[in-house]
Design a protein around this motif. Structure first.
Motif, PDB file in Angstrom:
ATOM      1  N   ASN A   1      47.538 -88.888 127.189  1.00 26.61           N
ATOM      2  CA  ASN A   1      47.918 -87.983 127.193  1.00 26.61           C
ATOM      3  C   ASN A   1      47.575 -87.680 128.970  1.00 26.61           C
ATOM      4  O   ASN A   1      46.467 -87.110 129.310  1.00 26.61           O
ATOM      5  CB  ASN A   1      47.127 -86.624 126.627  1.00 26.61           C
TER       6      ASN A   1
ATOM      7  N   ARG B   1      41.193 -84.722 128.665  1.00 21.61           N
ATOM      8  CA  ARG B   1      42.314 -84.132 129.019  1.00 21.61           C
ATOM      9  C   ARG B   1      42.527 -84.155 130.465  1.00 21.61           C
ATOM     10  O   ARG B   1      41.981 -83.731 131.316  1.00 21.61           O
ATOM     11  CB  ARG B   1      42.436 -82.674 128.564  1.00 21.61           C
TER      12      ARG B   1
ATOM     13  N   GLU C   1      49.346 -85.279 131.945  1.00 21.87           N
ATOM     14  CA  GLU C   1      50.373 -84.255 132.182  1.00 21.87           C
ATOM     15  C   GLU C   1      50.563 -84.090 133.767  1.00 21.87           C
ATOM     16  O   GLU C   1      49.680 -83.178 134.352  1.00 21.87           O
ATOM     17  CB  GLU C   1      49.768 -82.887 131.557  1.00 21.87           C
TER      18      GLU C   1
ATOM     19  N   ARG D   1      47.444 -73.233 129.258  1.00 17.94           N
ATOM     20  CA  ARG D   1      46.286 -73.112 128.453  1.00 17.94           C
ATOM     21  C   ARG D   1      45.599 -72.088 128.740  1.00 17.94           C
ATOM     22  O   ARG D   1      45.333 -71.346 129.717  1.00 17.94           O
ATOM     23  CB  ARG D   1      45.569 -74.519 128.737  1.00 17.94           C
TER      24      ARG D   1
ATOM     25  N   TYR E   1      41.619 -78.246 131.183  1.00 20.26           N
ATOM     26  CA  TYR E   1      41.705 -79.727 131.584  1.00 20.26           C
ATOM     27  C   TYR E   1      40.245 -80.338 132.002  1.00 20.26           C
ATOM     28  O   TYR E   1      39.420 -79.520 132.377  1.00 20.26           O
ATOM     29  CB  TYR E   1      42.679 -80.016 132.711  1.00 20.26           C
ATOM     30  N   ASP E   2      40.168 -81.571 131.561  1.00 16.28           N
ATOM     31  CA  ASP E   2      38.701 -82.074 132.024  1.00 16.28           C
ATOM     32  C   ASP E   2      38.650 -82.895 133.115  1.00 16.28           C
ATOM     33  O   ASP E   2      37.648 -82.997 133.906  1.00 16.28           O
ATOM     34  CB  ASP E   2      38.127 -83.071 130.840  1.00 16.28           C
TER      35      ASP E   2
ATOM     36  N   ALA F   1      42.988 -85.422 122.846  1.00 23.54           N
ATOM     37  CA  ALA F   1      43.527 -84.767 124.341  1.00 23.54           C
ATOM     38  C   ALA F   1      44.225 -83.622 123.778  1.00 23.54           C
ATOM     39  O   ALA F   1      44.905 -83.163 124.569  1.00 23.54           O
ATOM     40  CB  ALA F   1      44.342 -85.766 125.088  1.00 23.54           C
ATOM     41  N   SER F   2      44.230 -83.187 122.611  1.00 26.69           N
ATOM     42  CA  SER F   2      44.921 -82.098 122.152  1.00 26.69           C
ATOM     43  C   SER F   2      44.459 -80.723 121.973  1.00 26.69           C
ATOM     44  O   SER F   2      43.055 -80.721 122.433  1.00 26.69           O
ATOM     45  CB  SER F   2      45.549 -82.277 120.985  1.00 26.69           C
TER      46      SER F   2
END
Length: 251
Positions: free
Chosen positions: A3, A201, A5, A12, A120-121, A250-251
């Motif tokens: 994932n 993510r 993006e 988010r 996000y990470d 990753a959801s």
């Protein structure tokens, strides 16, 4: 499919604002460091300058421009070693890495932090999405980046738009998952593929690469490109030398 993006609308749920550490590796960047440090935004809580035994006035210039800077000496050669040293010294919730040569604008840092604060990470800059670009990349570097990018996307089933660009940010709590060992410029690729394999993510955000303000780059396109390719091959899923790593959704 991993994932990744590119160019995300921020939908988010916003998380708590975190403290920010900026890690800047430098080797003989006295003529450039002032421009970088003078533009650091207020969202940055600490700046860590990792010096690779500069023989010019890099450290005095940094201290003059930013008296609160934390000067750390790396314990070995290479950009990878410098970044790993800085990451271990960082205290912030979020860690941002950028170069000291003026090719990356500190004004973009809040954009990276924004996506970390919105779930996000790992956030990486991309010169090849809408809003990004490069005023400095040579034909050889562009071709090399494209070849390595295609290899990374194929090996890791990803949809990256840029690979060999070191403007990144991540949650410090995931430093162990990134499991970094690289010594040289290949650390940028190592960070990305380990983030992919760990299920972090990931967001790609547009970034404009500026011309180096002065001096010569320490990058060697061919030899460093080979190191990046070896990293991609050795860390791919199923490779004998790739150690198992934890995976999260990753959801």
């Amino acid at each position: 499919m991993y994932n990744v993006e590119p160019i995300i609308d921020s939908e988010r749920e916003a998380g708590a604002h975190g403290s920010v550490s900026l890690v800047v590796p430098a080797l003989n960047e006295a003529r450039n460091i002032a421009w970088v440090f003078e533009q650091i935004p207020e969202c940055v809580d600490e700046v860590i300058l990792v010096d690779g035994d500069s023989t010019d006035a890099t450290i005095p210039m940094a201290q003059h421009c930013l008296p609160t800077v934390r000067n750390v000496r790396q314990n070995g050669p290479g950009k990878g070693n410098a970044l790993r040293t800085g990451f271990l010294e960082a205290k912030g919730d979020f860690v941002v890495m950028m170069d000291a040569d003026g090719s990356m604008s500190p004004a973009e840092i809040p954009h990276f932090v924004h996506f970390l604060e919105h779930g996000y990470d790992f956030v990486k800059g991309s010169r090849f999405v809408a809003g990004g670009g490069s005023l400095d990349i040579t034909l050889i570097r562009r071709m090399g980046n494209q070849v390595l990018l295609r290899a990374a996307n194929r090996l890791y089933h990803a949809r990256l738009t840029d690979l060999c660009y070191g403007f990144c940010a991540f949650r410090r709590s995931f430093l162990d998952q990134l499991d970094l060992h690289a010594v040289g410029f290949e650390i940028e690729a190592e960070m990305i593929v380990h983030a992919l394999r760990s299920g972090l993510r990931i967001a790609e955000v547009p970034s404009l690469e500026l011309p180096r303000r002065s001096g010569c780059s320490n990058l060697h396109a061919i030899s460093d490109g080979r190191r990046v390719l070896r990293t991609l091959l050795s860390e791919r899923p199923g490779a004998r030398s790739a150690a198992p790593r934890p995976v999260r959704s990753a959801s």
